[in-house]
Design a protein around this motif. Structure first.
Motif, mmCIF file in Angstrom:
data_model
loop_
_atom_site.group_PDB
_atom_site.id
_atom_site.type_symbol
_atom_site.label_atom_id
_atom_site.label_comp_id
_atom_site.label_asym_id
_atom_site.label_seq_id
_atom_site.Cartn_x
_atom_site.Cartn_y
_atom_site.Cartn_z
ATOM 1 N N ILE A 28 7.649 -29.098 5.624
ATOM 2 C CA ILE A 28 6.288 -29.594 5.771
ATOM 3 C C ILE A 28 6.268 -31.097 5.562
ATOM 4 N N PHE A 29 5.802 -31.814 6.578
ATOM 5 C CA PHE A 29 5.630 -33.257 6.450
ATOM 6 C C PHE A 29 4.287 -33.576 5.818
ATOM 7 N N SER A 30 3.245 -32.904 6.298
ATOM 8 C CA SER A 30 1.915 -33.078 5.711
ATOM 9 C C SER A 30 1.030 -31.900 6.091
ATOM 10 N N ILE A 31 0.018 -31.671 5.265
ATOM 11 C CA ILE A 31 -0.948 -30.600 5.513
ATOM 12 C C ILE A 31 -2.317 -31.213 5.701
ATOM 13 N N ASN A 32 -3.010 -30.798 6.715
ATOM 14 C CA ASN A 32 -4.363 -31.271 6.967
ATOM 15 C C ASN A 32 -5.350 -30.259 6.371
ATOM 16 N N VAL A 33 -6.157 -29.670 7.213
ATOM 17 C CA VAL A 33 -7.147 -28.696 6.736
ATOM 18 C C VAL A 33 -6.470 -27.368 6.393
ATOM 19 N N MET A 34 -6.940 -26.752 5.331
ATOM 20 C CA MET A 34 -6.539 -25.390 4.974
ATOM 21 C C MET A 34 -7.800 -24.534 4.965
ATOM 22 N N GLY A 35 -7.645 -23.272 5.298
ATOM 23 C CA GLY A 35 -8.834 -22.437 5.352
ATOM 24 C C GLY A 35 -8.548 -20.964 5.147
ATOM 25 N N TRP A 36 -9.619 -20.261 4.836
ATOM 26 C CA TRP A 36 -9.575 -18.814 4.701
ATOM 27 C C TRP A 36 -10.422 -18.194 5.812
ATOM 28 N N TYR A 37 -9.875 -17.162 6.402
ATOM 29 C CA TYR A 37 -10.573 -16.375 7.410
ATOM 30 C C TYR A 37 -10.473 -14.914 6.994
ATOM 31 N N ARG A 38 -11.363 -14.095 7.507
ATOM 32 C CA ARG A 38 -11.282 -12.680 7.195
ATOM 33 C C ARG A 38 -11.599 -11.856 8.434
ATOM 34 N N GLN A 39 -11.078 -10.647 8.395
ATOM 35 C CA GLN A 39 -11.320 -9.730 9.501
ATOM 36 C C GLN A 39 -11.602 -8.348 8.942
ATOM 37 N N ALA A 40 -12.801 -7.861 9.203
ATOM 38 C CA ALA A 40 -13.182 -6.516 8.792
ATOM 39 C C ALA A 40 -12.739 -5.536 9.874
#
Length: 121
Positions: A28-40
């Motif tokens: 990993i050089f760099s991380i931008n946005v991180m997020g959580w998603y869900r699926q029911a």
């Protein structure tokens, strides 16, 4: 290659709390946005929350006031603290990491395999 692993899911009664973790590792050089998603079950994957490198956050209306998101940039870990859980929060929660693996490559989205959250009435 960037690896993304979620943890912390489980079974909880309505009104309870859980904390999910997401660890990014590998080249990993760099991380931008991180997020959580869900699926029911039977539904499309939906956004839960995102957080930028600088700490700006965005939440789905359905979780505002109940969920908080945070990250430790140095450790490449993101958390989702979920409180006052409802049965409709049930689903598989996926971590998404927008990262640059090496400096000469574009940013790509990397996904974990998901962690299951089940909220009983």
């Amino acid at each position: 290659q960037v690896q993304v692993v979620e943890s912390g899911g489980g079974l909880v009664q309505a009104g309870g709390s859980l904390r999910l973790s997401c660890l990014a590792s590998g080249r990993i050089f760099s991380i931008n946005v991180m997020g959580w998603y869900r699926q029911a079950p039977g539904k499309q994957r939906e956004l839960v929350a995102t957080i930028t490198t600088g700490g700006s956050t965005n939440f789905a209306d359905s979780v505002k006031g109940r969920f908080t998101i945070s990250r430790d940039n140095a450790k490449k870990i993101m958390y989702l603290q979920m409180t006052n859980l409802k049965p409709e929060d049930t689903g598989t929660y996926y971590c998404n990491v927008n990262a640059i693996a090496t400096s000469y490559l574009p940013a790509l989205d990397y996904w974990g395999k998901g962690t299951l959250v089940t909220v009983t009435p």
